[in-house]
Design a protein around this motif. Structure first.
Motif, mmCIF file in Angstrom:
data_model
loop_
_atom_site.group_PDB
_atom_site.id
_atom_site.type_symbol
_atom_site.label_atom_id
_atom_site.label_comp_id
_atom_site.label_asym_id
_atom_site.label_seq_id
_atom_site.Cartn_x
_atom_site.Cartn_y
_atom_site.Cartn_z
ATOM 1 N N TYR A 25 34.009 28.485 20.119
ATOM 2 C CA TYR A 25 33.960 29.729 19.339
ATOM 3 C C TYR A 25 32.603 29.938 18.650
ATOM 4 C CZ TYR A 25 35.531 26.247 15.948
ATOM 5 O OH TYR A 25 35.672 25.107 15.197
ATOM 6 N N ALA A 26 31.716 28.971 18.705
ATOM 7 C CA ALA A 26 30.374 29.120 18.098
ATOM 8 C C ALA A 26 29.362 29.440 19.201
ATOM 9 C CB ALA A 26 29.975 27.849 17.370
ATOM 10 N N THR A 27 28.412 30.304 18.885
ATOM 11 C CA THR A 27 27.349 30.619 19.857
ATOM 12 C C THR A 27 26.247 29.568 19.762
ATOM 13 O OG1 THR A 27 26.089 31.979 18.299
ATOM 14 C CG2 THR A 27 27.821 33.103 19.570
ATOM 15 N N GLU A 28 25.397 29.543 20.772
ATOM 16 C CA GLU A 28 24.263 28.599 20.756
ATOM 17 C C GLU A 28 23.344 28.874 19.556
ATOM 18 O OE1 GLU A 28 23.472 25.923 22.537
ATOM 19 O OE2 GLU A 28 25.245 26.090 23.810
ATOM 20 N N GLY A 29 23.122 30.157 19.275
ATOM 21 C CA GLY A 29 22.255 30.528 18.157
ATOM 22 C C GLY A 29 22.826 30.059 16.822
ATOM 23 N N GLN A 30 24.129 30.235 16.632
ATOM 24 C CA GLN A 30 24.756 29.785 15.384
ATOM 25 C C GLN A 30 24.643 28.265 15.264
ATOM 26 O OE1 GLN A 30 28.636 31.414 16.202
ATOM 27 N NE2 GLN A 30 28.339 33.183 14.853
ATOM 28 N N TRP A 31 24.907 27.572 16.345
ATOM 29 C CA TRP A 31 24.885 26.103 16.313
ATOM 30 C C TRP A 31 23.471 25.592 16.030
ATOM 31 C CZ3 TRP A 31 28.983 23.542 15.362
ATOM 32 C CH2 TRP A 31 29.036 22.164 15.528
ATOM 33 N N ASP A 32 22.484 26.270 16.604
ATOM 34 C CA ASP A 32 21.092 25.876 16.358
ATOM 35 C C ASP A 32 20.712 26.078 14.891
ATOM 36 O OD1 ASP A 32 20.767 25.141 18.982
ATOM 37 O OD2 ASP A 32 19.848 27.053 19.593
ATOM 38 N N LEU A 33 21.211 27.175 14.285
ATOM 39 C CA LEU A 33 20.915 27.422 12.863
ATOM 40 C C LEU A 33 21.575 26.373 11.957
ATOM 41 C CD1 LEU A 33 21.154 31.318 12.648
ATOM 42 C CD2 LEU A 33 19.121 29.916 12.253
ATOM 43 N N LEU A 34 22.757 25.881 12.361
ATOM 44 C CA LEU A 34 23.424 24.847 11.563
ATOM 45 C C LEU A 34 22.683 23.509 11.653
ATOM 46 C CD1 LEU A 34 27.202 25.529 12.359
ATOM 47 C CD2 LEU A 34 25.927 26.216 10.336
ATOM 48 N N ALA A 35 21.962 23.290 12.763
ATOM 49 C CA ALA A 35 21.280 22.014 12.977
ATOM 50 C C ALA A 35 19.823 22.029 12.510
ATOM 51 C CB ALA A 35 21.344 21.649 14.459
ATOM 52 N N SER A 36 19.209 23.209 12.476
ATOM 53 C CA SER A 36 17.770 23.284 12.206
ATOM 54 C C SER A 36 17.456 23.103 10.720
ATOM 55 C CB SER A 36 17.227 24.634 12.685
ATOM 56 O OG SER A 36 15.877 24.766 12.306
ATOM 57 N N LYS A 37 16.558 22.146 10.434
ATOM 58 C CA LYS A 37 16.106 21.943 9.051
ATOM 59 C C LYS A 37 14.969 22.909 8.705
ATOM 60 C CE LYS A 37 17.497 17.151 9.018
ATOM 61 N NZ LYS A 37 17.194 15.779 8.877
ATOM 62 N N ALA A 39 15.010 26.258 9.716
ATOM 63 C CA ALA A 39 15.504 27.642 9.587
ATOM 64 C C ALA A 39 15.728 27.960 8.116
ATOM 65 C CB ALA A 39 16.804 27.801 10.370
ATOM 66 N N PRO A 40 15.578 29.231 7.725
ATOM 67 C CA PRO A 40 15.848 29.608 6.332
ATOM 68 C C PRO A 40 17.305 29.299 5.965
ATOM 69 C CG PRO A 40 14.725 31.417 7.478
ATOM 70 C CD PRO A 40 15.073 30.382 8.499
ATOM 71 N N VAL A 41 17.507 28.847 4.757
ATOM 72 C CA VAL A 41 18.839 28.457 4.287
ATOM 73 C C VAL A 41 19.809 29.633 4.386
ATOM 74 C CG1 VAL A 41 20.150 27.633 2.292
ATOM 75 C CG2 VAL A 41 17.898 26.681 2.778
ATOM 76 N N GLU A 42 19.327 30.874 4.065
ATOM 77 C CA GLU A 42 20.207 32.037 4.095
ATOM 78 C C GLU A 42 20.761 32.264 5.508
ATOM 79 O OE1 GLU A 42 17.022 32.282 2.854
ATOM 80 O OE2 GLU A 42 17.561 32.155 0.740
ATOM 81 N N GLU A 43 19.902 32.086 6.542
ATOM 82 C CA GLU A 43 20.348 32.289 7.922
ATOM 83 C C GLU A 43 21.345 31.206 8.330
ATOM 84 O OE1 GLU A 43 17.198 32.866 10.764
ATOM 85 O OE2 GLU A 43 16.123 34.210 9.398
ATOM 86 N N SER A 44 21.073 29.956 7.924
ATOM 87 C CA SER A 44 22.014 28.866 8.230
ATOM 88 C C SER A 44 23.356 29.109 7.542
ATOM 89 C CB SER A 44 21.439 27.520 7.788
ATOM 90 O OG SER A 44 20.346 27.169 8.592
ATOM 91 N N ALA A 45 23.313 29.608 6.297
ATOM 92 C CA ALA A 45 24.553 29.894 5.565
ATOM 93 C C ALA A 45 25.329 31.006 6.257
ATOM 94 C CB ALA A 45 24.243 30.256 4.122
ATOM 95 N N GLU A 46 24.607 32.074 6.717
ATOM 96 C CA GLU A 46 25.286 33.164 7.435
ATOM 97 C C GLU A 46 25.915 32.649 8.725
ATOM 98 O OE1 GLU A 46 23.426 36.986 8.296
ATOM 99 O OE2 GLU A 46 22.337 36.812 6.383
ATOM 100 N N ALA A 47 25.200 31.793 9.433
ATOM 101 C CA ALA A 47 25.734 31.224 10.678
ATOM 102 C C ALA A 47 26.982 30.393 10.389
ATOM 103 C CB ALA A 47 24.671 30.385 11.371
ATOM 104 N N ALA A 48 26.954 29.610 9.295
ATOM 105 C CA ALA A 48 28.122 28.792 8.927
ATOM 106 C C ALA A 48 29.324 29.680 8.633
ATOM 107 C CB ALA A 48 27.794 27.907 7.730
ATOM 108 N N VAL A 49 29.087 30.791 7.881
ATOM 109 C CA VAL A 49 30.190 31.712 7.573
ATOM 110 C C VAL A 49 30.729 32.326 8.853
ATOM 111 C CG1 VAL A 49 30.748 33.910 6.455
ATOM 112 C CG2 VAL A 49 29.437 32.178 5.216
ATOM 113 N N ASP A 50 29.847 32.764 9.748
ATOM 114 C CA ASP A 50 30.286 33.381 11.004
ATOM 115 C C ASP A 50 31.113 32.403 11.849
ATOM 116 O OD1 ASP A 50 29.024 35.721 10.282
ATOM 117 O OD2 ASP A 50 27.199 35.329 11.484
ATOM 118 N N VAL A 51 30.691 31.135 11.900
ATOM 119 C CA VAL A 51 31.440 30.130 12.685
ATOM 120 C C VAL A 51 32.820 29.904 12.068
ATOM 121 C CG1 VAL A 51 31.506 27.684 13.335
ATOM 122 C CG2 VAL A 51 29.393 28.998 13.617
ATOM 123 N N VAL A 52 32.889 29.821 10.739
ATOM 124 C CA VAL A 52 34.186 29.609 10.077
ATOM 125 C C VAL A 52 35.107 30.807 10.298
ATOM 126 C CG1 VAL A 52 35.314 29.345 7.822
ATOM 127 C CG2 VAL A 52 33.288 27.989 8.374
#
Length: 139
Positions: A25-37, A39-52
């Motif tokens: 259910y997670a896209t490659e882009g979302q997963w990359d944002l969760l792993a990337s140190k 990437a901006p924190v805001e984008e990683s947080a948005e990706a985490a919310v979208d995955v949840v």
């Protein structure tokens, strides 16, 4: 897991490796944002919310077809149990009950002489006859 935070979320301390694999259910882009140190924190947080949110959507949270299949299997099991518990044919006719035998004619009982259990003593021998009296003659 937020792999960008390091530690257990990044696979340390015995964290299961399977949890670090990207779910369907997670896209490659979302997963990359969760792993990337980087990437901006805001984008990683948005990706985490979208995955949840995607993970908790009704279509993905539970396979409803599986629930339907389980319900149908349970119904089939109940029907099979009923088949074995209910009689499948009429019982055989009961055997005829024989008429009672006529009562035997009453037996006329004759009185029975009661005998003592211990034999009575034998009767005493007869007493000797008295001696004849002398004849008296009258002259």
């Amino acid at each position: 897991p937020l792999m960008r935070t390091g530690g257990a979320s990044d696979g340390e301390f015995g964290f299961p490796e399977e949890a670090l694999e990207k779910p369907d259910y997670a896209t490659e882009g979302q997963w990359d944002l969760l792993a990337s140190k980087d990437a901006p924190v805001e984008e990683s947080a948005e990706a985490a919310v979208d995955v949840v949110v995607e993970a908790s959507s009704p279509e993905e949270s539970f396979p409803w077809w599986l629930l339907l299949l389980l319900a149908l299997l349970l119904l089939l099991l109940c029907l099979c149990c009923l088949m074995f518990l209910l009689p499948t044919s009429t019982p055989p006719p009961a055997a005829p009950v024989p008429a009672p035998a006529p009562a035997p004619a009453p037996v006329k009982e004759e009185p029975v002489e009661e005998k003592p259990l211990i034999a009575p003593p034998p009767p005493p021998p007869p007493a000797p006859a008295p001696a004849p009296a002398p004849y008296l003659t009258v002259s």
